[in-house]
Motif scaffolding. Sequence first.
Motif, short mmCIF file in Angstrom:
data_model
loop_
_atom_site.label_atom_id
_atom_site.label_comp_id
_atom_site.label_asym_id
_atom_site.label_seq_id
_atom_site.Cartn_x
_atom_site.Cartn_y
_atom_site.Cartn_z
N ALA A 1 -20.96 14.75 -5.10
CA ALA A 1 -21.67 13.34 -5.27
C ALA A 1 -22.42 13.71 -6.66
O ALA A 1 -22.37 14.82 -7.40
CB ALA A 1 -22.81 13.44 -4.17
N GLN A 2 -22.88 12.40 -7.07
CA GLN A 2 -23.80 12.45 -8.22
C GLN A 2 -24.56 11.15 -8.32
O GLN A 2 -24.38 10.36 -7.70
CB GLN A 2 -22.83 12.49 -9.57
CG GLN A 2 -21.61 11.27 -9.71
CD GLN A 2 -20.48 11.45 -8.64
OE1 GLN A 2 -20.05 10.32 -8.49
NE2 GLN A 2 -19.84 12.37 -8.36
N GLY A 3 -25.45 11.32 -9.52
CA GLY A 3 -26.28 10.18 -9.53
C GLY A 3 -27.39 10.10 -8.84
O GLY A 3 -27.90 9.09 -8.16
N ASP B 1 -16.87 7.58 -0.92
CA ASP B 1 -16.87 6.56 -2.42
C ASP B 1 -18.07 5.53 -2.13
O ASP B 1 -17.84 4.45 -2.30
CB ASP B 1 -15.56 6.21 -2.74
CG ASP B 1 -15.47 5.65 -4.20
OD1 ASP B 1 -16.44 5.95 -4.86
OD2 ASP B 1 -14.55 4.85 -4.42
N GLU B 2 -19.11 5.97 -1.98
CA GLU B 2 -20.18 4.91 -1.46
C GLU B 2 -21.55 5.56 -2.09
O GLU B 2 -21.83 6.77 -2.16
CB GLU B 2 -20.45 4.89 0.07
CG GLU B 2 -20.83 3.55 0.64
CD GLU B 2 -20.63 3.66 2.34
OE1 GLU B 2 -21.59 3.09 2.76
OE2 GLU B 2 -19.79 4.25 2.71
N ASP B 3 -22.56 4.48 -2.20
CA ASP B 3 -23.68 4.66 -2.62
C ASP B 3 -24.65 4.92 -1.47
O ASP B 3 -24.82 3.99 -0.59
CB ASP B 3 -24.40 3.77 -3.56
CG ASP B 3 -24.13 3.88 -5.07
OD1 ASP B 3 -23.73 4.90 -5.62
OD2 ASP B 3 -24.11 2.79 -5.73
N VAL B 4 -25.35 5.82 -1.11
CA VAL B 4 -26.05 6.13 0.01
C VAL B 4 -27.44 6.48 -0.18
O VAL B 4 -27.81 7.23 -1.29
CB VAL B 4 -25.34 6.86 1.08
CG1 VAL B 4 -24.05 6.12 1.64
CG2 VAL B 4 -24.97 8.18 0.52
N ASP C 1 -18.91 11.10 -3.19
CA ASP C 1 -17.30 10.86 -3.35
C ASP C 1 -16.78 11.06 -1.99
O ASP C 1 -16.07 10.16 -1.52
CB ASP C 1 -16.80 11.90 -4.23
CG ASP C 1 -17.31 11.81 -5.68
OD1 ASP C 1 -17.73 10.80 -6.10
OD2 ASP C 1 -17.23 12.86 -6.39
N TYR C 2 -17.32 12.08 -1.03
CA TYR C 2 -16.62 12.08 0.24
C TYR C 2 -17.43 13.37 0.82
O TYR C 2 -17.95 14.33 0.21
CB TYR C 2 -15.03 12.63 0.02
CG TYR C 2 -14.60 12.81 1.56
CD1 TYR C 2 -14.31 11.60 2.40
CD2 TYR C 2 -14.71 14.21 2.38
CE1 TYR C 2 -13.88 11.76 3.65
CE2 TYR C 2 -14.26 14.05 3.56
CZ TYR C 2 -13.97 13.00 4.14
OH TYR C 2 -13.71 13.28 5.41
N VAL C 3 -17.88 12.97 1.94
CA VAL C 3 -18.61 13.83 3.01
C VAL C 3 -18.28 13.70 4.43
O VAL C 3 -18.09 12.63 4.77
CB VAL C 3 -19.96 13.95 2.59
CG1 VAL C 3 -20.70 12.57 3.14
CG2 VAL C 3 -20.64 15.11 3.38
#
Lengths: 384, 336
Positions: free
Chosen positions: A378-380, A359-362, A342-344
């Motif tokens: 984060a999640q997923g 807000d990114e897949d990394v 979500d944010y870091v």
Amino acid sequence: MASQVDHRYIERLFRAYYSGEVAEKIFHSAPEPEKREWAFLRLDGPMVRHVKLTSIDDLHSQLDPPPKGIYYSLSTYEYPDYPMPDKQRIKTDVAFDLDADHIRGAVLQEVSRCKSCGWIGEGDVCRECGGEVRKIQLVDDRTIKSISGEVSRLLDRLANYLDVDIDRLRIFFSGLRGYHIHLEEEPYRSLDSVERIELKDFLTLDGVEIHHAKEPDSAIIRILEECRDVLSEVEDVSVRQVLESLVNSKDNPRHFTSIRKRLGEDRVLRERVSRTVRELCGVNIDPVVVTDMSRLIRAPYSLHGKSSLIKTPLDMEALEALDPPVIALASPSNNMVKVHVDYVPHLIWGGREIPSIHDEDVILPEPLAIYLVNMGLAQGLRHV
Amino acid sequence: MVRDPIEEEFLWMARYPFHPLTRERVFGQLQGSIEDLEEFYSDAVSRLGRALAGEKPVLDENPHRSLVVFYTTVLLVKYLDNWLVERRFVEYEAERAYNYLRMADTDEILKVFKGMGIDLKIVDKRYGVYFRDYIQATRDLPPNWKMIYFPMERGYVYLNKKSLARIGKEVFKDEIIKTIESVESVPSSIGEAAKVLVEAYSDILERLRPQATSIQTRDVERFPPCMKYLYANIGKGLPHPGRFTIVTFLHKMGFTVDEIISLFARTPDFNERVTRYQVEHILGMRGGKIKYDVPSCRKIKSFGFCFPDEICVKHRIRHPLTYVKKVARIGEPGGS
């Protein structure tokens, strides 16, 4: 709170780690393991306490399903599995917990989440709705580096003023926010509660009033001298003058006596001086860990439930150089994992630069991804 | 002048009659002949009387006699079994020996401290006391005696002779208590000497009578840690000093005899008749009708039930009832 999918991912990781040879290392990491109370924090919440382990097989039986945290008592007992009043304490190790949360000048990265709309970013108010935010503090390499000086300060005090053999101490990265230092030698294991409270006061400078110093080379004045570098930071001019005068009064007993007298007569100044001395020169340990003889401590080589980092032993060289970074040493694997963040903010994790992510897949190092999931950022979690 | 070493040793023991080295050499023999001490009763009454009156200790008594008089006075204190009398006696005797210690040479100082198990060394005319011994010795002294206020080096706290003698006085107090505790029996005739003392010093004894404790609590969380421990372990069968201590304390806290007896009902070998007799005896309702007081912290420490917490240490608590009062005033632990 991690989702079911993330929860299963973390459980698999913990299971894989504990299924190896590490159980033996964990069991033997506790001196006299069979005389300790062991405790296991289950992944689904409850803490199972008052467990007696007589063998590595006993420990194995507690590792399936894998625990979120493994702890043992600082005390040894005649009956470690009995309820607390019946255990019959034998000896108690002294442990020092240096946690970034309680250390002046510790560097922590900060994330804000809006309590109303869920916005996430940096700042004191929500940029979407102007609502109140909850601050989330994150640890990275800079945090661990910023508090290593506090460890040195503690070790110096123990070696110079007390008779602790520093080479016999066991120093650990705690698995996330700082260091654990275990003192398992006599006479320290035999200290009673009065002696532990005095030891704690000696280190933290709780309740210390400098005008009671009996001589210019009293321990408190020497400690003040050792903090000479930071005295110039004291903003309160009268407090700074008093402290500098005391440090400089070593060869002038008459001057020393007159400052003591002045402090003795001026309660307000005395309290300001005491507060400043405590803040600048006290060692920022968690006081309760020193004084509480029924305390549990995370077992070395076990995983920290939030970060999945290992509570890792450090030698003096590793502590001083911090190269490789402690987080890298404490990572159970070099695996990378996919996760939605979500944010870091910008982080330095195990020597690796992690740019600010929104807000990114990394793809991130596995322990960092788990840490962010556990912090609700984060999640997923997915294998790469 | 050539000194007779035996005489020297005797003088040393008379200066420190409670010292472990003295106890070891003399009191074992005296305990075997306690019925022959009657000729020392009047001196013992005087010695304890001076202590009760808060007079300065007499230093120039006949040393040969003084050693036996001290022991006889200990028997008298043991017989009276009143902690305020005991405290005055302990203070008096510790002060007396402290006066000798202040004048002592280095050899005597080393012998006194080492004989009491204190780790002491001399460096550059300063006396280094190992920090654990220092903390134990100063636990009842005001906070300005924290070790950090003195020079410290590798586990030793360095003191001048005056400060060393002062902490020596504190260690003496523990040794005097141990001496009293070591008495196994008192002579049957000592009751007469006690009567003489009580009559002669009735006004002082009346003043020493503890004030009724206005503050009572039934909240175990507000008990001092020693009493919490004893309370929690009543059902497991406490040793005699533990039963005695908790009974006197609970009674002060407002527990009735029946309530106290019901707590002991959890013990495996509970016998109500025996327990009632013992409890009523401790509370002065039976036997000699002596109402025993709650023991002091120093005495509880000698029983092995002292597990001080932050409040005990911070406020230098010397008596369990003071702890209760302190907690009532500051609202800890348990909050308001």
